[in-house]
Design a protein around this motif. Sequence first.
Motif, PDB file in Angstrom:
ATOM      1  N   LEU A   7      -6.485  37.044   6.504  1.00 18.61           N
ATOM      2  CA  LEU A   7      -7.421  36.173   5.809  1.00 18.61           C
ATOM      3  C   LEU A   7      -6.840  35.695   4.479  1.00 18.61           C
ATOM      4  O   LEU A   7      -7.033  34.549   4.073  1.00 18.61           O
ATOM      5  N   HIS A  11      -6.301  31.888   3.340  1.00 20.02           N
ATOM      6  CA  HIS A  11      -6.789  31.325   2.082  1.00 20.02           C
ATOM      7  C   HIS A  11      -5.657  30.631   1.314  1.00 20.02           C
ATOM      8  O   HIS A  11      -5.887  29.603   0.657  1.00 20.02           O
ATOM      9  N   TYR A 130      -8.304  29.648  10.829  1.00 18.12           N
ATOM     10  CA  TYR A 130      -9.592  30.318  10.615  1.00 18.12           C
ATOM     11  C   TYR A 130     -10.362  30.518  11.920  1.00 18.12           C
ATOM     12  O   TYR A 130     -10.289  29.689  12.827  1.00 18.12           O
ATOM     13  N   GLU A 133     -16.395  31.305  12.979  1.00 19.17           N
ATOM     14  CA  GLU A 133     -17.468  31.522  12.016  1.00 19.17           C
ATOM     15  C   GLU A 133     -17.105  31.073  10.598  1.00 19.17           C
ATOM     16  O   GLU A 133     -17.947  30.976   9.719  1.00 19.17           O
ATOM     17  N   TRP A 134     -15.806  30.802  10.379  1.00 23.69           N
ATOM     18  CA  TRP A 134     -15.343  30.348   9.069  1.00 23.69           C
ATOM     19  C   TRP A 134     -15.059  28.845   9.040  1.00 23.69           C
ATOM     20  O   TRP A 134     -14.738  28.286   7.982  1.00 23.69           O
ATOM     21  N   GLN A 135     -15.129  28.191  10.211  1.00 27.81           N
ATOM     22  CA  GLN A 135     -14.665  26.809  10.296  1.00 27.81           C
ATOM     23  C   GLN A 135     -15.408  25.871   9.347  1.00 27.81           C
ATOM     24  O   GLN A 135     -14.790  25.052   8.659  1.00 27.81           O
ATOM     25  N   ARG A 137     -17.079  26.406   6.517  1.00 24.40           N
ATOM     26  CA  ARG A 137     -16.746  26.612   5.108  1.00 24.40           C
ATOM     27  C   ARG A 137     -15.315  26.210   4.792  1.00 24.40           C
ATOM     28  O   ARG A 137     -15.044  25.551   3.776  1.00 24.40           O
ATOM     29  N   ALA A 138     -14.382  26.599   5.657  1.00 20.91           N
ATOM     30  CA  ALA A 138     -12.968  26.292   5.406  1.00 20.91           C
ATOM     31  C   ALA A 138     -12.732  24.789   5.396  1.00 20.91           C
ATOM     32  O   ALA A 138     -12.075  24.259   4.483  1.00 20.91           O
ATOM     33  N   TYR A 274     -21.060  25.030   4.320  1.00 23.18           N
ATOM     34  CA  TYR A 274     -21.900  26.230   4.337  1.00 23.18           C
ATOM     35  C   TYR A 274     -23.228  25.944   5.036  1.00 23.18           C
ATOM     36  O   TYR A 274     -23.692  26.740   5.870  1.00 23.18           O
ATOM     37  N   ASP A 277     -22.720  25.733   8.762  1.00 25.03           N
ATOM     38  CA  ASP A 277     -22.560  27.067   9.367  1.00 25.03           C
ATOM     39  C   ASP A 277     -23.914  27.766   9.491  1.00 25.03           C
ATOM     40  O   ASP A 277     -24.188  28.457  10.467  1.00 25.03           O
TER      41      ASP A 277
END
Length: 495
Positions: A7, A11, A130, A133-135, A137-138, A274, A277
């Motif tokens: 992770l 980042h 990513y 579940e992070w897509q 936000r990323a 956000y 998601d």
Amino acid sequence: MKTVNSLSQSHRILFLNTLAFTVCFACWTLNGVLVTFLVDNGIFKWDVVQVGWLLGIPILTGSLMRLPMGILTDKYGGKYVFSFLLLLCSIPLFLLSFANSFFMFAILSFLFGTVGTGFAVGIGFTSVWYPKEWQGRALGIFGMGNAGAAITTFMAPSLLNHFSIEDPQNGWKILPIIYGIALIVIGVLFLIFAKNKKTEKSNKTIPQMLSTLKSPRVWRFGAYYFLVFGFFVAYSQWLLPNFMNVYQTSLVMGGMFATMFSLPSGIIRAFGGYLSDKFGARKVMYWVLCSSVVLSTLLMIPKMDITTAGPGVMAGKKGTVTEVSETNVRVGDKDFKIAKKVNTPMEISILPTRNSWQEVVVTQNQEVKKKELLAKGITHLHFDANMWVYLVLVILIGISWGIGKAAVYKHIPDYFPNEVGVVGGMVGLLGGLGGFVGPIIFGYLLTATGFWSSSWILVLVFSILCLIWMHSTVTKMMNDKQKDLSRKMERMSSK
């Protein structure tokens, strides 16, 4: 520990991607400030249509090349594609300082506009690092690079004024050189610190990758992006001359106002990711499209002074005019009251103001028929289009579009997890075309109608079309699901 390290690496790549994209976007929207400065200071004698083309040409290149750059990113990885892009696009920026004609400026703008493809590269390169579940936000954080437009609108006017103090005719030439240097620096940093990674199915042939584009869903997403990204790019450049012409602001103040539109729109994109998601991209897009309809409706009302026909006074029956004054007309033995014009000071008002009065059109001893006009009505409408209200509405629609940009791209890895670069490139292409045709159509609309707010009519129409398309598609999907559920229940009850 492996997950934490993975992770952390993700980042780092996200930071590099966002930094590179920010610089790319700043360069991509350079003409919005530079061309306005050159025309405003009489360095080049370009008309409003030529200005529209110069604002749109870099956007065209960055749009058309997004699809092939997305394919290259899926196939070879983002590290080398992004680095090559940054270094290559620095060359026409250096050469821009030698441009001395519309044609030369247009050619070099076409070439450095390729920097706009950084979005397609960064989307594919960010997504591959990513989990699902992070897509949102990323990709939302990466999309904050749109704020690069704010860097240009905020800093470039002051730099141009500073460079032109000693050499008013040629001082502007320093600015594109600075932008070219910035691309080289970021390109080298990307080569040194980024780690390459490709999608798991990057061995697909190009025809196989392109077959994904047959899906109607891709084109629907592209239509949304044409609105929320294309018109964002268009107005990032169009608002500067808009404020200078309508409200007589200076170049620096107009640039500051344009920054107040583009900066929040870029930053809010992470929040849009956000929200997508948390609540789902579809719900977010409903809110975005509805708010775009409402805000563009308010923004399309022009600053105006209109004098038109108002309610007049007509004779109730046949007779002779026996008395005429500014406030009264008598026909026979009947009086008709005439509204007198009241000269009130022109006050700045948020809402439109109306003033109505009547002017006598008959003379004493004149014979009049029933329903004949005794006094014509005149109505004067004044709308100041208060600059601060206009600015607030512009900022709000920019924020709405910023959230919408994240919501559109949240859909892509959900529906096309192994073709993010290709689909993202195509959606970005369609969105970028909005940024290209926007200033050009705005210029033609301004020429045809004579008022600057005519561009918001186009936004309103397109917002309504997108909302109708989305709602009809969702309704059809829900009906199909109900039919499937009904058939399942029938089969279960027959057993």
